[in-house]
Design an enzyme around this catalytic site. Structure first.
Site, PDB file in Angstrom:
ATOM      1  N   LYS A 191       4.548 -14.788   4.366  1.00  0.00           N
ATOM      2  CA  LYS A 191       4.990 -15.544   3.188  1.00  0.00           C
ATOM      3  C   LYS A 191       6.515 -15.394   3.117  1.00  0.00           C
ATOM      4  CE  LYS A 191       3.853 -17.833  -0.630  1.00  0.00           C
ATOM      5  NZ  LYS A 191       3.074 -19.088  -0.679  1.00  0.00           N
TER       6      LYS A 191
ATOM      7  N   ASP B 181      -5.908  -7.394   4.622  1.00  0.00           N
ATOM      8  CA  ASP B 181      -7.059  -6.951   3.834  1.00  0.00           C
ATOM      9  C   ASP B 181      -7.790  -8.169   3.273  1.00  0.00           C
ATOM     10  OD1 ASP B 181      -8.801  -5.348   2.354  1.00  0.00           O
ATOM     11  OD2 ASP B 181      -7.466  -5.348   0.612  1.00  0.00           O
TER      12      ASP B 181
ATOM     13  N   ASP C 256      -1.070 -18.679   2.587  1.00  0.00           N
ATOM     14  CA  ASP C 256      -1.970 -19.518   1.780  1.00  0.00           C
ATOM     15  C   ASP C 256      -2.529 -20.677   2.606  1.00  0.00           C
ATOM     16  OD1 ASP C 256       0.740 -20.054   1.694  1.00  0.00           O
ATOM     17  OD2 ASP C 256       0.754 -20.904  -0.313  1.00  0.00           O
TER      18      ASP C 256
ATOM     19  N   TYR D 189       0.825  -1.215   0.000  1.00  0.00           N
ATOM     20  CA  TYR D 189       0.000   0.000   0.000  1.00  0.00           C
ATOM     21  C   TYR D 189       0.858   1.264   0.000  1.00  0.00           C
ATOM     22  CZ  TYR D 189      -4.145  -2.820   0.965  1.00  0.00           C
ATOM     23  OH  TYR D 189      -5.169  -3.717   0.883  1.00  0.00           O
TER      24      TYR D 189
END
Ligand code: NAI
Ligand code: MG
Length: 337
Positions: free
Chosen positions: A175, A232, A208, A128
């Site tokens: 991740k 988000d 994930d 962002y």
């Protein structure tokens, strides 16, 4: 009854379903006897032509002065146009922590029972950053910015909040197997703060796998601690576990200022049709009441909302009912007691 104190709160109605759900929320708060002096300010796509920005300085000043705001959703153009008003607000006011309690609602049957988790999302950096550029025709770069300062403060916020709310376990979502440096730094900071809080269990999960675990058994999680983008995406996923975007509240919190808003966006598909479910924003206002020490009124409103949601015919369309936004709001007000 509530205390006699009058709270000064900035109100940003937003656009799309924003004006409908903020109006409903203001009515419920008034009916509950909470004394609030609203400062209604302009923000969003409609004011860009007038001020050159979706968040005019006057709006920021109002929020800074009061330290509190209730906000409806604001549409962000896709792929072009002005920068997100939401991101601008969060960054300008340094609302670094996004807090989203995701809880099964008694009486509202969904796929899972007993979901009770809290999302803590870093709110100021990551992808962002707004730093995007074209390297050459056909190649673009978006820059993911992760800083030690922001990671440490969101981790501290999460552990502090967990202690205050009696939560037992924090899971950092990442991740770092792929983004070894950026998500690696995030994890390193989370671990550092976890070492200072041995009384709270700390774990890590790859994003994930986290998505899969959430749809398989969300009750295994307590507090999820995430960077901005993963936060988000998984916020909307988690909303889907407990009835959808119409029911999940949220707060954007900084050291000086807090802005309360639902997880959902401006819902252009139903805007202006009086179909919006105001529950998410009403419960965001309940979070605001807890924040300012009006817990008694907050709990009363929450009980009334749950009572209405427990009656299928009184629900809004997103939950399979037929009630309009106004009818739902009336039902809540009638049950305030
Ligand atoms: P959205 O959350 O607005 O809508 C997704 C789906 O959920 C739609 O089918 C909508 O009708 C439904 N929905 C959402 N809130 C609801 C409610 N209260 N009652 C009943 N149904 C509801 O997400 P979408 O369509 O991706 O985004 C629309 C716009 O909102 C975009 O411009 C986006 O940038 C903006 N947005 C703004 C946010 C904010 O102001 N904080 C947050 C998320 C999106
Ligand atoms: Mg979102």
């Amino acid at each position: 009854m509530s205390t006699q104190r009058t709270h000064a709160v900035t109100l940003l109605a937003g656009d799309g379903i924003g004006p409908e759900v903020t109006e409903a929320t203001v009515r419920v708060l008034a009916a509950a006897g909470v004394a609030i002096e609203w400062d209604r300010v302009e923000a969003g796509g409609d004011v860009v032509a007038k001020y050159g920005t979706p968040v005019p300085e006057s709006a920021l000043q109002s929020i800074r002065r009061r330290g509190l705001a209730l906000k409806g959703p604001i549409t962000t153009p896709v792929g072009e146009g002005f920068r997100s008003a939401n991101v601008t607000l969060r960054q300008n006011l340094d609302l670094y922590a996004c807090l989203r309690p995701v809880k099964s609602i008694p009486g509202l049957p969904t796929r899972f029972e007993g979901v009770d988790l809290i999302i803590v999302r870093e709110n100021t950096e990551d992808l962002y950053s707004g730093l995007e550029h074209r390297v050459c025709p056909g190649v673009v770069e978006s820059i993911k910015v992760i800083t030690e300062r922001a990671c440490l403060r969101i981790a501290k916020f999460a552990f502090r909040m967990a202690l205050q709310r009696g939560r037992k376990k924090i899971t950092a979502v990442h991740k770092a197997n792929i983004m070894k440096l950026s998500d690696g730094l995030f994890l390193e900071c989370c671990r550092r703060i976890a070492r200072d809080h041995r009384d709270i269990e700390y774990g890590e999960v790859i994003v994930d796998n986290c998505a899969m675990q959430l749809v398989r058994d969300p009750t295994q999680f307590d507090v999820l601690l995430l960077e901005n983008l993963y936060g988000d995406i998984l916020s909307d996923l988690c909303a889907g576990l407990v009835g959808g975007l119409g029911v999940v509240p949220g707060a954007n919190i900084g050291d000086e200022v807090a802005v309360f808003e639902a997880v959902h966006g401006s819902a252009p598909d139903i805007a202006g049709k009086r179909l919006a479910n105001p529950t998410a924003l009403i419960l965001s206002a309940v979070e605001m009441l807890h924040h300012v020490g009006e817990s008694e009124a907050g709990e009363r409103i929450e009980r009334a909302v749950h009572a209405v949601l427990g009656e299928p015919q009184l629900r809004t369309r997103d939950l399979g009912g037929k009630a309009t936004t106004d009818e739902f709001t009336e039902s809540v007000i009638e049950r305030l007691g």
